[in-house]
Design a protein around this motif. Structure first.
Motif, PDB file in Angstrom:
ATOM      1  N   GLU A 210       0.821  -1.207   0.000  1.00  0.00           N
ATOM      2  CA  GLU A 210       0.000   0.000   0.000  1.00  0.00           C
ATOM      3  C   GLU A 210       0.860   1.263   0.000  1.00  0.00           C
ATOM      4  O   GLU A 210       0.578   2.230  -0.722  1.00  0.00           O
ATOM      5  CB  GLU A 210      -0.926  -0.008   1.218  1.00  0.00           C
ATOM      6  N   LEU A 211       1.913   1.240   0.808  1.00  0.00           N
ATOM      7  CA  LEU A 211       2.793   2.409   0.866  1.00  0.00           C
ATOM      8  C   LEU A 211       3.497   2.636  -0.468  1.00  0.00           C
ATOM      9  O   LEU A 211       3.595   3.773  -0.946  1.00  0.00           O
ATOM     10  CB  LEU A 211       3.821   2.224   1.991  1.00  0.00           C
ATOM     11  N   GLU A 212       3.973   1.545  -1.077  1.00  0.00           N
ATOM     12  CA  GLU A 212       4.687   1.654  -2.348  1.00  0.00           C
ATOM     13  C   GLU A 212       3.756   2.113  -3.465  1.00  0.00           C
ATOM     14  O   GLU A 212       4.126   2.928  -4.313  1.00  0.00           O
ATOM     15  CB  GLU A 212       5.305   0.296  -2.681  1.00  0.00           C
ATOM     16  N   ARG A 213       2.535   1.593  -3.434  1.00  0.00           N
ATOM     17  CA  ARG A 213       1.586   1.878  -4.518  1.00  0.00           C
ATOM     18  C   ARG A 213       0.939   3.251  -4.383  1.00  0.00           C
ATOM     19  O   ARG A 213       0.758   3.974  -5.382  1.00  0.00           O
ATOM     20  CB  ARG A 213       0.523   0.773  -4.528  1.00  0.00           C
ATOM     21  N   PHE A 214       0.571   3.631  -3.177  1.00  0.00           N
ATOM     22  CA  PHE A 214      -0.299   4.798  -3.023  1.00  0.00           C
ATOM     23  C   PHE A 214       0.371   6.042  -2.443  1.00  0.00           C
ATOM     24  O   PHE A 214      -0.056   7.166  -2.713  1.00  0.00           O
ATOM     25  CB  PHE A 214      -1.516   4.436  -2.163  1.00  0.00           C
ATOM     26  N   LEU A 215       1.401   5.853  -1.592  1.00  0.00           N
ATOM     27  CA  LEU A 215       1.988   7.009  -0.932  1.00  0.00           C
ATOM     28  C   LEU A 215       2.511   8.056  -1.919  1.00  0.00           C
ATOM     29  O   LEU A 215       2.271   9.254  -1.729  1.00  0.00           O
ATOM     30  CB  LEU A 215       3.118   6.553   0.012  1.00  0.00           C
ATOM     31  N   PRO A 216       3.200   7.648  -3.008  1.00  0.00           N
ATOM     32  CA  PRO A 216       3.723   8.676  -3.926  1.00  0.00           C
ATOM     33  C   PRO A 216       2.650   9.424  -4.705  1.00  0.00           C
ATOM     34  O   PRO A 216       2.901  10.543  -5.181  1.00  0.00           O
ATOM     35  CB  PRO A 216       4.601   7.866  -4.889  1.00  0.00           C
ATOM     36  N   VAL A 217       1.465   8.832  -4.866  1.00  0.00           N
ATOM     37  CA  VAL A 217       0.471   9.437  -5.772  1.00  0.00           C
ATOM     38  C   VAL A 217      -0.746   9.998  -5.077  1.00  0.00           C
ATOM     39  O   VAL A 217      -1.544  10.714  -5.683  1.00  0.00           O
ATOM     40  CB  VAL A 217       0.019   8.423  -6.853  1.00  0.00           C
ATOM     41  N   LEU A 218      -0.943   9.688  -3.835  1.00  0.00           N
ATOM     42  CA  LEU A 218      -2.143  10.132  -3.126  1.00  0.00           C
ATOM     43  C   LEU A 218      -1.814  11.220  -2.105  1.00  0.00           C
ATOM     44  O   LEU A 218      -0.724  11.265  -1.568  1.00  0.00           O
ATOM     45  CB  LEU A 218      -2.826   8.951  -2.420  1.00  0.00           C
TER      46      LEU A 218
END
Length: 445
Positions: A437-445
């Motif tokens: 979740e951190l890898e997928r969403f942290l940079p874009v959300l």
């Protein structure tokens, strides 16, 4: 005092055994141990050894904590890794209440009750497990990347590989304890191995599996590696299952065999398989008890995800191994969902109960699956009446909590504890914020 107890007392004296470890298993399948001196052994046989049951997973509540462990002398074995001099032996125990009644929380007693029910119908239940596990160079530290001991694959012969020496040492140790091994080989994953135990009655097999897991861990420590029975330790590699071959005997006759019948399977065998299929979903929280178990079941690599059977079909939940002409007593079925981290006493109990229910109710066996079930579309599987196994521990709990079969087989105490413990595990798992979740969403959300 019976003959077996006298044999144990004499052997302890003759072999200079200084410690006797009394083993038993908690409801989650974790081995527990208490050591006694030889002087205490005779009273342990007659009176048992008291302990605080409220400190053991699933055993009892604080206000009714006193419990008794009474050793089973037929399970006596010397522990080969403890040395020749001033040695150590072990026995499995039956767990009793203070008034001498079998404890409702004892996994071993759950299986004994299920076997007694089979015996009342004239059957003896035999099992033969194929146990898979991984060997890693790194210690059991979740913060350190796992490094398998080799990069071998299925049946690979790795020259001078760690796994060769490991399997040889483990099998030598198992056989010195009276546990017969049928096959061993490298499995499909890097550092993954399989050792198959020879078939035996289900109670002996369950005891052997608990010993097996301990032996594998001990040999790994001796060789400076780490062994894991976790169902899916590596994301993109095969999980570790415990495909289990099952058969029923009536005296010396294999009740699953009928000469001339399709696949040489008797009506008893076909109804037993049907029972496994009908009740597969509701027993899955027992045969696959951890959140990680479902990463294996739904991770491909020949793990069974759908409720069906087939002849020599490794994508099916129940496989009928190739029949050997002239060897009727080798007729058996293979249940492929069980993983190596299961509590074997509870798993064998629910497998037997499901099969016996099929025999008792005369369940009809549906058509077998001939195709790779993984390759079929959802619509094709639906048309064939092939249902999925639970996709998560949460789903498995929901199905199990309404199961009369599992409640009756485990008994109210163990049934309630397993559900309570597994609900807690599922809620804790769902609350995690994962690296994905951190890898997928942290940079874009």
């Amino acid at each position: 005092m019976d003959r077996q107890q006298e044999f144990v007392l004499r052997t302890v004296e003759e072999r200079d055994i200084r410690f006797i470890r009394l083993w038993f298993t908690d409801v989650l399948g974790i081995l527990k141990s208490v050591a006694i001196a030889p002087a205490e052994l005779e009273s342990a046989f007659t009176e048992g050894i008291g302990f605080d049951g409220s400190s053991i997973q699933g055993f009892t509540r604080v206000y009714e904590a006193d419990m008794i462990a009474r050793p089973d002398p037929t399970t006596f074995q010397i522990l080969p890794w403890r040395g020749e001099h001033h040695g150590t032996a072990r026995m499995f125990c039956d767990i009793l209440t203070p008034d001498g009644e079998p404890s409702l929380a004892d996994s071993r007693n759950v299986l004994k009750r299920a076997l007694a029910k089979g015996s009342d119908q004239g059957f003896t239940f035999y099992t033969h497990p194929e146990v898979e596990f991984y060997l890693f160079e790194s210690p059991a530290d979740p913060h350190v990347p796992l490094v398998p001991v080799d990069s071998g694959g299925y049946f690979d012969h790795v020259p001078r590989g760690t796994a060769h020496d490991f399997r040889r040492a483990a099998i030598t140790m198992l056989e010195s304890m009276g546990i017969s091994v049928e096959f061993s080989h490298h499995e499909a994953g890097p550092g993954q191995n399989e050792i198959d135990l020879r078939y035996a009655d289900a109670l002996t097999t369950a005891d052997n599996i608990m010993t097996f897991r301990t032996v594998v861990k001990e040999v790994a420590l001796e060789q400076g590696v780490f062994a894991s029975f976790m169902p899916k330790p590596l994301q993109d590699k095969p999980g570790s299952g415990m495909h289990t071959h099952l058969s029923l005997f009536e005296g010396d006759r294999n009740a699953f065999h009928e000469a001339g019948a399709p696949l040489e399977l008797s009506k008893v065998a076909r109804s037993f398989i049907a029972g496994l299929l009908v009740h597969a979903a509701e027993i899955t929280a027992v045969t696959n008890q951890f959140v990680n178990s479902y990463k294996r079941l739904w991770g491909g690599a020949e793990a069974p995800s759908f409720v069906c059977w087939g002849h020599n079909n490794r994508s099916a939940l129940v496989r009928i191994p190739m029949y050997k002409p002239g060897k009727g007593n080798s007729s058996r079925i293979e249940y492929r969902a069980v993983d190596s981290a299961t509590n074997p006493y509870l798993a064998f109990a629910v497998l037997l109960a499901a099969g016996l229910k099929g025999i008792e109710k005369g369940y009809e066996l549906p058509e077998g699956a001939e195709d790779d079930v993984w390759e079929l579309t959802e619509a094709e599987r639906r048309a064939l009446g092939i249902e999925p196994l639970p996709r998560s521990l949460g789903e498995a709990i929901t199905v199990m909590e309404t199961s009369e079969l599992v409640a009756e087989t485990l008994g109210e105490h163990v049934f309630d504890y397993v559900l309570r413990n597994k609900r807690q595990e599922w809620e804790q798992y769902r609350a995690q914020v994962t690296p994905y979740e951190l890898e997928r969403f942290l940079p874009v959300l």
